[in-house]
Design a protein around this motif. Structure first.
Motif, short mmCIF file in Angstrom:
data_model
loop_
_atom_site.label_atom_id
_atom_site.label_comp_id
_atom_site.label_asym_id
_atom_site.label_seq_id
_atom_site.Cartn_x
_atom_site.Cartn_y
_atom_site.Cartn_z
N LYS A 5 0.84 -1.19 0.00
CA LYS A 5 0.00 0.00 0.00
C LYS A 5 0.88 1.25 0.00
O LYS A 5 1.97 1.26 0.57
CB LYS A 5 -0.92 0.04 1.21
CG LYS A 5 -1.84 -1.17 1.34
CD LYS A 5 -2.88 -1.21 0.22
CE LYS A 5 -3.80 -2.42 0.36
NZ LYS A 5 -4.83 -2.50 -0.69
N ILE A 7 0.92 5.25 1.12
CA ILE A 7 0.29 6.29 1.97
C ILE A 7 0.90 7.64 1.58
O ILE A 7 2.13 7.79 1.58
CB ILE A 7 0.51 6.00 3.46
CG1 ILE A 7 -0.08 4.63 3.82
CG2 ILE A 7 -0.10 7.11 4.31
CD1 ILE A 7 0.18 4.23 5.25
N GLY A 13 -1.93 6.08 8.21
CA GLY A 13 -2.71 4.86 8.04
C GLY A 13 -2.94 4.13 9.35
O GLY A 13 -2.07 4.09 10.22
N ARG A 26 0.71 3.68 10.58
CA ARG A 26 1.56 3.63 9.41
C ARG A 26 1.80 5.06 8.89
O ARG A 26 0.87 5.84 8.70
CB ARG A 26 0.92 2.78 8.31
CG ARG A 26 0.60 1.38 8.73
CD ARG A 26 1.86 0.58 9.10
NE ARG A 26 1.57 -0.72 9.64
CZ ARG A 26 1.45 -1.82 8.86
NH1 ARG A 26 1.56 -1.74 7.53
NH2 ARG A 26 1.22 -3.00 9.43
N THR A 31 4.02 0.76 2.36
CA THR A 31 3.85 -0.13 3.50
C THR A 31 3.18 -1.42 3.03
O THR A 31 2.52 -1.45 1.99
CB THR A 31 3.02 0.55 4.61
OG1 THR A 31 2.96 -0.30 5.75
CG2 THR A 31 1.63 0.88 4.12
N TRP A 32 3.38 -2.46 3.83
CA TRP A 32 2.80 -3.77 3.48
C TRP A 32 1.87 -4.20 4.57
O TRP A 32 2.16 -4.08 5.77
CB TRP A 32 3.90 -4.82 3.31
CG TRP A 32 3.36 -6.16 2.90
CD1 TRP A 32 3.06 -6.60 1.65
CD2 TRP A 32 3.06 -7.23 3.79
NE1 TRP A 32 2.58 -7.87 1.65
CE2 TRP A 32 2.58 -8.29 2.98
CE3 TRP A 32 3.16 -7.42 5.16
CZ2 TRP A 32 2.20 -9.54 3.51
CZ3 TRP A 32 2.76 -8.66 5.67
CH2 TRP A 32 2.28 -9.68 4.87
N PRO A 35 -2.80 -9.17 3.24
CA PRO A 35 -4.05 -9.04 2.49
C PRO A 35 -5.16 -9.96 2.99
O PRO A 35 -6.33 -9.74 2.64
CB PRO A 35 -3.64 -9.38 1.05
CG PRO A 35 -2.43 -10.22 1.18
CD PRO A 35 -1.73 -9.75 2.42
N ARG A 39 -6.63 -4.81 7.19
CA ARG A 39 -7.30 -3.81 6.33
C ARG A 39 -6.78 -2.43 6.71
O ARG A 39 -6.79 -2.07 7.90
CB ARG A 39 -8.81 -3.89 6.49
CG ARG A 39 -9.57 -2.96 5.56
CD ARG A 39 -11.06 -3.28 5.63
NE ARG A 39 -11.57 -3.14 6.99
CZ ARG A 39 -12.04 -2.00 7.52
NH1 ARG A 39 -12.04 -0.89 6.79
NH2 ARG A 39 -12.48 -1.99 8.76
N LEU A 40 -6.33 -1.66 5.71
CA LEU A 40 -5.71 -0.35 5.95
C LEU A 40 -6.75 0.75 5.75
O LEU A 40 -7.48 0.76 4.76
CB LEU A 40 -4.54 -0.15 4.99
CG LEU A 40 -3.79 1.17 5.14
CD1 LEU A 40 -3.10 1.27 6.50
CD2 LEU A 40 -2.76 1.34 4.02
N LYS A 42 -6.91 4.94 5.62
CA LYS A 42 -6.13 6.17 5.53
C LYS A 42 -6.94 7.35 6.10
O LYS A 42 -8.15 7.45 5.86
CB LYS A 42 -5.76 6.47 4.08
CG LYS A 42 -4.90 5.38 3.43
CD LYS A 42 -4.62 5.72 1.98
CE LYS A 42 -3.82 4.61 1.31
NZ LYS A 42 -3.52 4.90 -0.12
#
Length: 326
Positions: A5, A7, A13, A26, A31-32, A35, A39-40, A42
């Motif tokens: 991902k 940001i 995040g 984050r 960033t990782w 999956p 769940r990220l 923002k």
């Protein structure tokens, strides 16, 4: 792709693993996240603007106003902003509207119009109090955009402003006249000390009048000439009472008397009285026939207390009785 991902710089995040927020936030960059389990989310950290719609409110002095404002805020704690409130943008808008009504009700109309800075600072504190600690949102600035007044209030304020300007104009005019009168009094004192200065002032006035190119010619009378006539008139006025005191008038006598014969003459009727016989005769020498002459207005002379018995004859009312000579 494969859990990577990105940001942005103005974002942070928050990672939810199996629905639970992880304590680590984050930072911007690559960033990782897993999956399958993570769940990220923002969160925008920029300053955001929320427009407050116009609010109809009543001030402390019972004036109906319509005020709108604008609120500047930003997120300082992304975890609280995401977890503690569902939609912080809508929440900030509602808090700003209710706080705006509350602040207007505590203020006067004059304060809203003339003390905007104090009203804005107070409104910022009121909005920031319930949002920063619980929601992690800080209100940076609050500005009142417009204050709409009723038409009747606008007319009243215009009349008040006009009266205030007229009052200031009269005060300034009166102050100028007062200062000018003081300067004129000082100038009069200086001119009174030197009479030539007043003559020069008269000549200057003639020059100013002649510069206007008119047909009027002013001929000033010298002040020294007027003072000469004044000094010459004063001795003439003082000599008149002195002459009257030196030559007093003698009183006039209307009835002459002859002490040798004791005969009195009455100028009003021309009749003579002889005390020896008590017979009345006219000044022309004709004997008295007993006829009454025409009455005339003569001053009455009272006879003394002693009267001879032989004087038993009565004279007319206009005749004057002669007292015997002692």
């Amino acid at each position: 792709m494969f859990g990577f991902k990105v940001i942005n710089q103005y974002e942070q995040g928050i990672v939810f693993r199996f629905g639970r927020a992880l304590p680590d936030i984050r930072q911007p960059g690559l960033t990782w996240v897993n999956p399958f389990t993570d769940r990220l989310r923002k969160v925008n950290m920029q300053i955001m603007v929320a427009a407050v719609p116009g609010q109809d409110a009543i001030t402390r002095d019972n004036v109906t106003l319509k005020v709108d404002a604008v609120v500047y805020y930003r997120v300082v704690d992304p975890v609280k902003a995401i977890i503690n409130v569902q939609n912080y943008t809508f929440a900030i808008s509602q808090v700003a509207q209710t706080s705006l009504r509350s602040v207007i009700g505590q203020s006067d109309m004059d304060q809203l119009l003339s003390e905007r800075e104090k009203i804005n600072a107070h409104l910022k504190d009121v909005i920031d109090e319930p949002t920063e600690q619980p929601w992690g949102i800080r209100v940076e600035r609050v500005e009142i955009k417009d204050v709409s007044l009723p038409e009747s209030m606008k007319r009243s304020m215009s009349r008040q402003a006009e009266a205030e300007r007229e009052r200031r104009a009269r005060i300034i005019s009166a102050d100028g006249e007062y200062q000018a009168s003081k300067k004129l009094a000082q100038a009069a004192q200086v001119m009174s000390a030197d009479p030539a200065a007043l003559q020069l002032r008269l000549l200057q006035t003639v020059v100013e009048v002649a510069a206007e190119k008119n047909s009027t010619l002013v001929m000033p009378v010298p002040v020294e000439l007027l003072r000469f006539f004044d000094r010459a008139a004063r001795p003439a006025v003082g000599q008149a009472p002195a002459a009257a005191a030196a030559n007093p008038a003698t009183p006039a006598t209307n009835t002459p008397a002859t002490p040798a014969t004791g005969i009195l003459a009455t100028p009003a009727t021309g009749i003579l009285a002889t005390p020896a016989t008590g017979i009345l005769a006219s000044s022309t020498g004709a004997p008295d026939t007993g006829a009454l002459p025409p009455a005339r207005d003569v001053p009455a002379i009272s006879a003394p207390g002693r009267q001879p018995a032989s004087d038993g004859l009565t004279a007319p009312d206009h005749a004057v009785r002669k007292t015997p000579a002692s």
